[in-house]
Design a protein around this motif. Structure first.
Motif, PDB file in Angstrom:
ATOM      1  N   LEU A   9      -4.233   5.621   2.796  1.00 41.63           N
ATOM      2  CA  LEU A   9      -3.559   6.622   3.312  1.00 41.63           C
ATOM      3  C   LEU A   9      -2.766   6.226   4.634  1.00 41.63           C
ATOM      4  O   LEU A   9      -3.816   5.856   5.429  1.00 41.63           O
ATOM      5  N   LEU A  10      -1.567   6.160   4.907  1.00 39.10           N
ATOM      6  CA  LEU A  10      -0.788   5.879   6.229  1.00 39.10           C
ATOM      7  C   LEU A  10      -1.137   6.954   7.123  1.00 39.10           C
ATOM      8  O   LEU A  10      -0.862   8.080   6.887  1.00 39.10           O
ATOM      9  N   LEU A  15       0.817  -1.332   0.301  1.00 35.38           N
ATOM     10  CA  LEU A  15       0.109  -0.077   0.007  1.00 35.38           C
ATOM     11  C   LEU A  15       0.727   1.152   0.087  1.00 35.38           C
ATOM     12  O   LEU A  15       0.488   2.470  -0.657  1.00 35.38           O
ATOM     13  N   LEU A  16       2.273   1.189   0.756  1.00 38.33           N
ATOM     14  CA  LEU A  16       2.900   2.443   0.579  1.00 38.33           C
ATOM     15  C   LEU A  16       3.511   2.540  -0.683  1.00 38.33           C
ATOM     16  O   LEU A  16       3.671   3.518  -1.419  1.00 38.33           O
ATOM     17  N   ALA A  17       3.605   1.346  -1.316  1.00 38.07           N
ATOM     18  CA  ALA A  17       4.137   1.701  -2.919  1.00 38.07           C
ATOM     19  C   ALA A  17       3.120   1.880  -3.973  1.00 38.07           C
ATOM     20  O   ALA A  17       3.434   2.650  -4.754  1.00 38.07           O
ATOM     21  N   HIS A  18       1.686   1.430  -3.615  1.00 35.46           N
ATOM     22  CA  HIS A  18       0.741   1.502  -4.529  1.00 35.46           C
ATOM     23  C   HIS A  18      -0.433   1.676  -3.827  1.00 35.46           C
ATOM     24  O   HIS A  18      -1.137   0.635  -3.347  1.00 35.46           O
ATOM     25  N   PRO A  19      -0.861   2.855  -3.547  1.00 31.90           N
ATOM     26  CA  PRO A  19      -1.780   3.258  -2.586  1.00 31.90           C
ATOM     27  C   PRO A  19      -3.218   2.658  -3.225  1.00 31.90           C
ATOM     28  O   PRO A  19      -4.313   2.526  -2.483  1.00 31.90           O
ATOM     29  N   ASP A  20      -3.362   2.708  -4.496  1.00 26.36           N
ATOM     30  CA  ASP A  20      -4.694   2.212  -4.869  1.00 26.36           C
ATOM     31  C   ASP A  20      -4.903   0.874  -4.978  1.00 26.36           C
ATOM     32  O   ASP A  20      -3.967   0.151  -5.534  1.00 26.36           O
ATOM     33  N   ALA A  21      -6.075   0.401  -4.530  1.00 29.87           N
ATOM     34  CA  ALA A  21      -6.278  -1.040  -4.078  1.00 29.87           C
ATOM     35  C   ALA A  21      -7.855  -1.230  -4.350  1.00 29.87           C
ATOM     36  O   ALA A  21      -8.581  -0.274  -4.449  1.00 29.87           O
ATOM     37  N   VAL A  22      -8.041  -2.557  -3.881  1.00 30.58           N
ATOM     38  CA  VAL A  22      -9.560  -2.862  -4.251  1.00 30.58           C
ATOM     39  C   VAL A  22      -9.946  -3.814  -2.902  1.00 30.58           C
ATOM     40  O   VAL A  22      -8.640  -4.697  -2.419  1.00 30.58           O
ATOM     41  N   ILE A  23     -10.912  -3.680  -2.414  1.00 33.39           N
ATOM     42  CA  ILE A  23     -11.279  -4.430  -1.407  1.00 33.39           C
ATOM     43  C   ILE A  23     -12.490  -5.324  -1.572  1.00 33.39           C
ATOM     44  O   ILE A  23     -13.512  -4.768  -2.296  1.00 33.39           O
ATOM     45  N   SER A  24     -12.741  -6.329  -1.175  1.00 37.46           N
ATOM     46  CA  SER A  24     -13.912  -7.160  -1.562  1.00 37.46           C
ATOM     47  C   SER A  24     -14.402  -7.089   0.003  1.00 37.46           C
ATOM     48  O   SER A  24     -14.096  -7.640   0.828  1.00 37.46           O
TER      49      SER A  24
END
Length: 158
Positions: free
Chosen positions: A116-117, A96-105
């Protein structure tokens, strides 16, 4: 049915910290897959999501079942990089630090999010709420020298 306090007590033990990382995520992923994302085994005690992040080094998708603290009526979620109180930060936090865009199920729905940290006063305020939400986080923090990473995931446009 096992009570929440019993689960909290067990999850705070060193034995649980040694065994759980090898058992819980695999069971969660299997049940999540079998139920087409509608059920997350660990979420029977705590709200949970399956985070799909991009590997910090590999660039490949990485799926990780995690407990979360929902916020703001379902538009944001708090994740803690506790790693069950183990010494290293969990891999998903590096991702997440390297690539903050993600997906949650969550409950069978895929939701695009941005991580965001949290730091400083904002982290401190959320940390106090987290300790009420799941008291074992205090034990996990006491066990390690690192500061547990706390992330806020917010829904982003599809």
């Amino acid at each position: 049915m096992i009570g929440v306090r019993v689960v909290q007590k067990v999850s705070s033990t060193r034995g649980f910290a040694k065994v759980a990382p090898h058992v819980v995520p695999g069971l969660d992923r299997a049940v999540h897959r079998l139920t087409r994302g509608r059920v997350l085994l660990s979420a029977q005690m705590l709200p949970g999501v399956v985070l799909t992040s991009t590997g910090a080094r590999s660039g490949l998708p990485r799926r990780t079942p995690l407990a979360c603290m929902p916020e703001d009526g379902g538009d944001s979620w708090i994740l803690v990089g506790s790693n069950f109180g183990r010494t290293d930060h969990p891999a998903w936090t590096h991702n997440l630090l390297a690539h903050p865009d993600a997906v949650i199920s969550r409950k069978g729905t895929d939701i695009p999010v941005r991580a965001l940290l949290l730091e400083g006063e904002e982290r401190a305020a959320v940390w106090q709420r987290l300790l009420v939400f799941w008291p074992p986080y205090a034990t996990y923090q006491e066990r390690v020298e690192r500061q547990l990473r706390v992330f806020r995931l917010t829904r982003r446009p599809s």
